[in-house]
Design a protein around this motif. Structure first.
Motif, short mmCIF file in Angstrom:
data_model
loop_
_atom_site.label_atom_id
_atom_site.label_comp_id
_atom_site.label_asym_id
_atom_site.label_seq_id
_atom_site.Cartn_x
_atom_site.Cartn_y
_atom_site.Cartn_z
N TRP A 1 1.14 -0.02 -46.67
CA TRP A 1 1.33 -1.35 -46.32
C TRP A 1 2.13 -1.79 -45.35
CZ3 TRP A 1 1.37 1.11 -50.85
CH2 TRP A 1 0.18 0.82 -51.73
N GLY A 2 1.70 -2.59 -44.30
CA GLY A 2 2.48 -3.23 -43.31
C GLY A 2 2.67 -2.09 -41.96
N LYS A 3 3.69 -2.40 -41.11
CA LYS A 3 3.33 -1.54 -39.92
C LYS A 3 4.79 -0.86 -39.80
CE LYS A 3 -0.04 -3.98 -37.47
NZ LYS A 3 -0.44 -5.01 -36.33
N LEU A 4 4.86 0.40 -39.32
CA LEU A 4 6.24 0.95 -39.10
C LEU A 4 6.72 0.35 -37.82
CD1 LEU A 4 8.08 3.08 -40.46
CD2 LEU A 4 6.69 4.76 -38.88
N ASN A 5 8.04 0.28 -37.73
CA ASN A 5 8.61 -0.53 -36.60
C ASN A 5 8.85 0.67 -35.56
OD1 ASN A 5 10.93 0.53 -37.70
ND2 ASN A 5 11.84 -1.71 -37.89
N ALA A 6 9.35 0.12 -34.47
CA ALA A 6 9.49 1.48 -33.43
C ALA A 6 10.50 2.53 -33.79
CB ALA A 6 9.99 0.52 -32.13
N ASP A 7 11.53 2.15 -34.43
CA ASP A 7 12.56 3.26 -34.64
C ASP A 7 12.58 3.58 -36.13
OD1 ASP A 7 13.44 0.94 -36.17
OD2 ASP A 7 15.53 0.88 -35.19
N ALA A 8 11.15 3.24 -36.85
CA ALA A 8 11.02 3.84 -38.30
C ALA A 8 12.03 3.23 -39.10
CB ALA A 8 10.71 5.18 -38.27
N SER A 9 12.78 2.36 -39.03
CA SER A 9 13.95 1.97 -39.86
C SER A 9 13.48 0.78 -40.96
CB SER A 9 14.89 1.30 -38.92
OG SER A 9 14.42 0.02 -38.47
N ASN A 10 12.27 0.50 -40.96
CA ASN A 10 11.61 -0.44 -42.10
C ASN A 10 10.99 0.38 -43.14
OD1 ASN A 10 9.46 0.05 -40.48
ND2 ASN A 10 8.83 -2.16 -40.56
N ALA A 11 11.04 1.46 -43.33
CA ALA A 11 10.00 2.17 -44.28
C ALA A 11 10.71 2.18 -45.69
CB ALA A 11 9.90 3.78 -43.70
N VAL A 12 9.79 1.91 -46.58
CA VAL A 12 10.29 1.64 -48.13
C VAL A 12 9.13 2.87 -48.82
CG1 VAL A 12 10.50 0.37 -50.01
CG2 VAL A 12 11.14 -0.40 -47.79
N LEU A 13 9.62 3.66 -49.70
CA LEU A 13 8.91 4.48 -50.41
C LEU A 13 9.03 3.92 -51.98
CD1 LEU A 13 7.16 7.03 -51.04
CD2 LEU A 13 9.77 7.99 -51.32
N HIS B 1 14.52 3.17 -45.78
CA HIS B 1 15.37 1.92 -45.82
C HIS B 1 15.77 1.92 -47.21
CE1 HIS B 1 16.67 -2.29 -45.37
NE2 HIS B 1 16.02 -2.61 -46.50
N ALA B 2 14.72 2.25 -48.04
CA ALA B 2 14.85 2.17 -49.60
C ALA B 2 13.82 3.09 -50.26
CB ALA B 2 14.69 0.76 -50.14
N VAL B 3 14.13 3.79 -51.29
CA VAL B 3 13.28 4.40 -52.30
C VAL B 3 13.55 3.79 -53.67
CG1 VAL B 3 12.66 6.55 -53.31
CG2 VAL B 3 13.59 6.53 -50.97
N LEU B 4 12.36 3.48 -54.27
CA LEU B 4 12.63 2.88 -55.66
C LEU B 4 11.37 3.26 -56.42
CD1 LEU B 4 11.64 -0.96 -55.52
CD2 LEU B 4 11.47 0.62 -53.42
N GLY B 5 11.80 3.00 -57.68
CA GLY B 5 10.72 3.22 -58.89
C GLY B 5 10.91 3.13 -60.08
N GLY B 6 10.19 2.89 -61.21
CA GLY B 6 10.64 2.90 -62.51
C GLY B 6 9.80 4.03 -63.45
N SER B 7 10.75 4.25 -64.48
CA SER B 7 10.36 5.25 -65.33
C SER B 7 10.29 6.71 -64.31
CB SER B 7 8.74 4.84 -66.00
OG SER B 7 8.49 5.89 -67.08
#
Length: 379
Positions: A44-56, A149-155
């Motif tokens: 979802w969304g777009k990866l910016n030029a330096d790939a600094s806005n990626a969230v897993l 930028h962040a990795v997150l999850g539940g359980s």
């Protein structure tokens, strides 16, 4: 080794569409080998030029990659957190969710074809959460993402996020671990073993080689019943069902055991089992459950504090106050062992463990302020 991935989305319409990437062969922690691993994922969304806005965003045990709405209007499982204008604003962040190795939503798993053209079935190797993290890192490489930028999850998703932060510390800036501890306890392994045994003892299981015959649906449904009891609290079940019987199925009016009716809570568990059977593969349930049983961030890394000292990410730890599968005490143990002063945020919900799904909105403000206030508008 050649790693290939489908192109990044170029328009909003492509959000939430399943894509596939071949990430090569995988030498597994337990000694097994997968020669050609495919990972299914959604973005979802777009990866910016330096790939600094990626969230897993990592899914839980039987969850899919469908975190939020996209190309279709099908509701995602973390809509309270992810989407345009949400806490993880897909107008600013590039969000990706990856189906775990061993799954049945497009990634290589027991129902996938082995090199001989037949389903892996009983031959599918043991895959740990650490193995899955290695495969996901290759997908990140293929997409040009060197650091999240962040990795997150539940359980189980939280366990996967934690493994990312410790296995690849230089690739995770922020890590949110929700409703899970640093390792699976003996009790959690015991619950899991009862579930996998329910499937293995189904007459149709055939040692896992059932793909050309009837599937072990009875065993899978029973496994789900066992699991679902741990996902909901005693108070939740009492408030919703109490000792009420199903209409016209009074349990105490039958002369013989085989003809007795059902309590409402039994009908509810039957429904949960039937729902899972319609969408999930029994072998994948075993494979992923075994992966979660393997969860221990300490393995091969020393005591807990020493193991976690490898991580350099900023951490966000949270628990559901009524959770009786992953007790809040495990989140406190994790937080206390992490470098720095890490508080434990509490989701107040009577529902139990599943509060990490149904009530995740309670953390939106705290998580947003901690992880997602950064402005990427000029990137």
């Amino acid at each position: 080794m050649t790693i290939t991935a489908t192109s990044l989305p170029t328009s909003e319409e492509q959000d939430g569409t399943v894509k596939y990437a071949r990430v090569g062969s995988l030498e597994l922690e337990a000694g097994g080998f997968l020669p050609d691993v495919v990972l299914a994922y959604e973005t979802w969304g777009k990866l910016n030029a330096d790939a600094s806005n990626a969230v897993l965003v990592e899914h839980a045990l039987t969850g899919s990659t469908h975190v939020a709405r996209g190309a279709s209007d099908e509701e995602g499982w973390w809509e309270q957190l992810v989407g345009p204008g949400a806490t993880i604003d897909t107008n600013r962040f590039f969000v990706i969710s990856i189906n775990i190795v061993g799954g049945c939503y497009g990634s290589t798993g027991p129902s996938s074809q082995a090199p001989d053209g037949k389903p892996w079935g009983s031959r599918f190797p043991l895959v740990t959460l650490r193995d899955s993290t290695v495969a996901e890192a290759r997908l990140a490489d293929a997409l040009g993402i060197r650091q999240w930028h962040a990795v997150l999850g539940g359980s189980m998703g939280g366990a996967r996020a934690l493994e990312w932060a410790v296995t690849f510390p230089n690739r995770v800036e922020r890590c949110a671990v929700i409703s899970v501890g640093a390792y699976s306890t003996a009790e959690q392994i015991a619950f899991a073993q009862a579930q996998t045994l329910a499937i293995r003892q189904d007459p149709n299981f055939n040692n896992g080689d059932y793909y050309h015959g009837p599937a072990p649906e009875t065993g899978l449904a029973l496994a789900r019943r066992i699991a679902h009891i741990t996902y909901r609290s005693a108070l939740e079940l009492d408030l919703r069902f109490g000792r009420e019987a199903q209409p016209q199925e009074k349990p105490l009016t039958a002369a013989v055991l085989g003809e007795r009716g059902r309590y409402q809570v039994e009908s509810y568990l039957d429904h949960q089992g039937t729902k899972l059977v319609r969408r999930f593969d029994a072998n994948s349930y075993i494979a992923i459950t075994e992966a979660l049983m393997s969860h221990d961030v300490r393995r091969g890394r020393g005591p807990l504090k020493e193991a976690l000292s490898r991580a350099t990410a900023q951490f966000f730890v949270a628990a559901v106050n009524s959770d009786r599968l992953y007790f809040p005490a495990q989140s406190h143990e994790l937080a206390e062992a992490l470098p720095g002063d890490v508080p434990v945020h509490i989701i107040e919900a009577p529902i139990g463990h599943d509060g990490f799904l149904t009530e995740i909105g309670q953390l939106a403000g705290q998580l947003g302020a901690a992880f997602f206030a950064e402005d990427f508008s000029r990137s």
